[in-house]
Design an enzyme around this catalytic site. Structure first.
Site, PDB file in Angstrom:
ATOM      1  N   THR A   1       2.325  -9.938   1.547  1.00  0.00           N
ATOM      2  CA  THR A   1       1.173  -9.164   1.540  1.00  0.00           C
ATOM      3  C   THR A   1       0.988  -7.889   0.618  1.00  0.00           C
ATOM      4  OG1 THR A   1       2.456  -7.555   3.427  1.00  0.00           O
ATOM      5  CG2 THR A   1       0.991  -9.314   4.311  1.00  0.00           C
TER       6      THR A   1
ATOM      7  N   TYR B   1       5.199  -7.396  16.012  1.00  0.00           N
ATOM      8  CA  TYR B   1       5.167  -6.051  15.145  1.00  0.00           C
ATOM      9  C   TYR B   1       5.992  -5.206  15.889  1.00  0.00           C
ATOM     10  CZ  TYR B   1       3.938  -2.490  11.943  1.00  0.00           C
ATOM     11  OH  TYR B   1       3.770  -1.583  10.882  1.00  0.00           O
TER      12      TYR B   1
ATOM     13  N   SER C   1       6.943  -5.083   5.464  1.00  0.00           N
ATOM     14  CA  SER C   1       6.514  -5.609   6.586  1.00  0.00           C
ATOM     15  C   SER C   1       5.171  -5.838   6.432  1.00  0.00           C
ATOM     16  CB  SER C   1       6.792  -4.685   7.730  1.00  0.00           C
ATOM     17  OG  SER C   1       6.233  -5.520   9.028  1.00  0.00           O
TER      18      SER C   1
ATOM     19  N   GLY D   1      22.626  -2.911   5.447  1.00  0.00           N
ATOM     20  CA  GLY D   1      23.953  -3.563   4.988  1.00  0.00           C
ATOM     21  C   GLY D   1      23.989  -3.016   3.583  1.00  0.00           C
TER      22      GLY D   1
ATOM     23  N   VAL E   1      13.427  -9.833   1.626  1.00  0.00           N
ATOM     24  CA  VAL E   1      14.588  -9.158   1.961  1.00  0.00           C
ATOM     25  C   VAL E   1      15.124  -9.645   3.139  1.00  0.00           C
ATOM     26  CG1 VAL E   1      14.062  -6.721   0.740  1.00  0.00           C
ATOM     27  CG2 VAL E   1      13.030  -7.312   2.998  1.00  0.00           C
TER      28      VAL E   1
ATOM     29  N   PHE F   1       0.872  -1.196   0.004  1.00  0.00           N
ATOM     30  CA  PHE F   1       0.078   0.026   0.160  1.00  0.00           C
ATOM     31  C   PHE F   1       1.039   1.248  -0.028  1.00  0.00           C
ATOM     32  CE2 PHE F   1      -2.462   2.736   3.429  1.00  0.00           C
ATOM     33  CZ  PHE F   1      -2.936   3.783   2.218  1.00  0.00           C
TER      34      PHE F   1
ATOM     35  N   LYS G   1      10.921 -11.499  11.393  1.00  0.00           N
ATOM     36  CA  LYS G   1      11.926 -11.629  10.563  1.00  0.00           C
ATOM     37  C   LYS G   1      12.382 -10.443   9.822  1.00  0.00           C
ATOM     38  CE  LYS G   1      13.474 -15.545   8.756  1.00  0.00           C
ATOM     39  NZ  LYS G   1      13.074 -16.962   8.089  1.00  0.00           N
TER      40      LYS G   1
ATOM     41  N   ASP H   1      10.060  -6.776  -3.579  1.00  0.00           N
ATOM     42  CA  ASP H   1       8.840  -7.186  -2.535  1.00  0.00           C
ATOM     43  C   ASP H   1       8.746  -8.749  -2.803  1.00  0.00           C
ATOM     44  OD1 ASP H   1       5.940  -7.628  -1.590  1.00  0.00           O
ATOM     45  OD2 ASP H   1       5.951  -5.391  -1.737  1.00  0.00           O
ATOM     46  N   ASN H   2       8.411  -9.354  -1.897  1.00  0.00           N
ATOM     47  CA  ASN H   2       8.131 -10.700  -1.991  1.00  0.00           C
ATOM     48  C   ASN H   2       6.605 -11.353  -2.080  1.00  0.00           C
ATOM     49  OD1 ASN H   2       6.964 -10.493   0.612  1.00  0.00           O
ATOM     50  ND2 ASN H   2       8.341 -12.073   1.774  1.00  0.00           N
TER      51      ASN H   2
END
Ligand code: UDP
Length: 318
Positions: free
Chosen positions: A38, A148, A78, A105, A60, A14, A94, A34-35
């Site tokens: 969500t 969270y 997240s 990093g 990530v 979003f 995670k 993005d994986n």
């Protein structure tokens, strides 16, 4: 002419997708990571023909490789709604911890400026009201929301450590409740839940007695605040949110009025564990440091959001 390069983690989400739009409008090249756990490709499909936009499907929490120069990293990956992080507790922990470490990093490696999407949840169920940046919060580490809240608190600590120890340029945005087009209808948050229920002619489910408060910020205001913070010199946390506070019960009433629904009732359900009783940002710092404050009032923002949901789903009010 050189185009600055930005990486947006959670860029198909979003907020992330709106930030990709803004950065491209500002003349940046954007790598969106993005994986899609969500996030959703629908949010960025309009960008796929853009030569300045690159999508990388990646989690990530694992080593992040981005070819070439990077000037800015906006870490927005997240799960971010209570329902999502209750469903995905380990992933939430995670991405807030390992994911922030990997993104930092990358910032160190590329000498890029890093902005962390933190949250009002770092204040937990606050004992000070409204919340200022120097309030340390009241978080239950072992409750269901702890995954969270604590991940984001860790992320802030990690960000400050990279700033102090490695000299990385860092920014921390504490984001309060934000709404607008591209919110997921099924993320369980109050706003999409109420709009969905109102448009379907169902009763609106208010949790607890509905006297808990929230302060809702429209997405275009949020994006402006984030962009200004990214460009500022402020390395300590800044609240970004709309101070206009409302009880959840009143908010449900507003949604009914603005959807034109005169039939549905408000029904009361059990209050989730550790649901904050109040939440309102003190934005004096954002005003002073960024010259920023929200412009879109709730009625205007809600109308735009309701129209978006209407187009997304074909509703028939019975
Ligand atoms: N809430 C509600 N009905 C719903 C969903 C949420 O009454 O169907 C309440 C929730 O308990 C909280 C407030 O609305 O007090 C805002 O919830 P949301 O999930 O939007 O986010 P939060 O601010 O709690 O992170």
């Amino acid at each position: 002419m050189y185009k600055p390069v930005a990486v947006v983690t959670g860029g198909a989400g979003f907020l992330g997708s709106h930030l990709c739009d803004r950065l491209l409008d500002e003349g940046f090249r954007v790598h969106c990571i993005d994986n899609l756990v969500t996030g959703n490709l629908d949010n960025i499909e309009h960008l796929f023909g853009n030569e300045n936009f690159n999508f990388i499907k990646h989690d990530v929490t694992n080593y992040v490789h981005v070819p070439g120069d990077v000037d800015y990293i906006l870490h927005f990956a997240s799960p971010a709604s209570p329902i999502d992080y209750l469903k995905l507790p380990i992933q939430t922990l995670k991405v807030g911890s390992l994911g922030t470490h990997k993104a930092l990093g990358l910032a160190k490696e590329k000498k890029a400026r890093f902005l962390l999407a933190s949250t009002s949840e770092v204040y937990g169920d606050p004992t000070e009201h409204p919340q200022r940046e120097d309030y340390w919060g009241n978080v239950n580490p072992i409750g269901p929301r702890g995954v969270y809240d604590e991940a984001k608190r860790f992320a802030e600590a990690m960000t400050m450590a990279y700033h102090r120890y490695h000299g990385v340029q860092t920014r921390i945005a504490r984001i309060f409740n934000t709404y607008g087009p591209r919110m997921r209808l099924d993320d369980g948050r109050a706003l999409p839940a109420f709009v969905d229920q109102a448009l379907k002619g169902k009763d609106l489910t208010v949790f607890g007695d509905g006297c808990q408060t929230r302060s809702f910020c429209f997405v275009s205001d949020l994006v402006e605040g984030i962009f200004r913070l990214l460009m500022s010199n402020e390395s300590e946390p800044v609240n970004i949110g709309n101070p206009s506070e409302i009880t959840i019960k009143e908010f449900a009433g507003e949604v009914l009025r603005l959807t034109g629904n005169t039939k549905s009732k408000i029904v009361y359900k059990e209050l989730p564990i550790d649901d904050p009783r109040v939440r309102q940002p003190d934005i004096s710092k954002a005003k002073a440091v960024l010259g920023w404050e929200p412009r879109v009032d709730r009625e205007e923002g809600l109308k735009i959001t309701i129209d978006y949901f209407k187009k997304k789903v074909k509703y028939s009010l019975s």
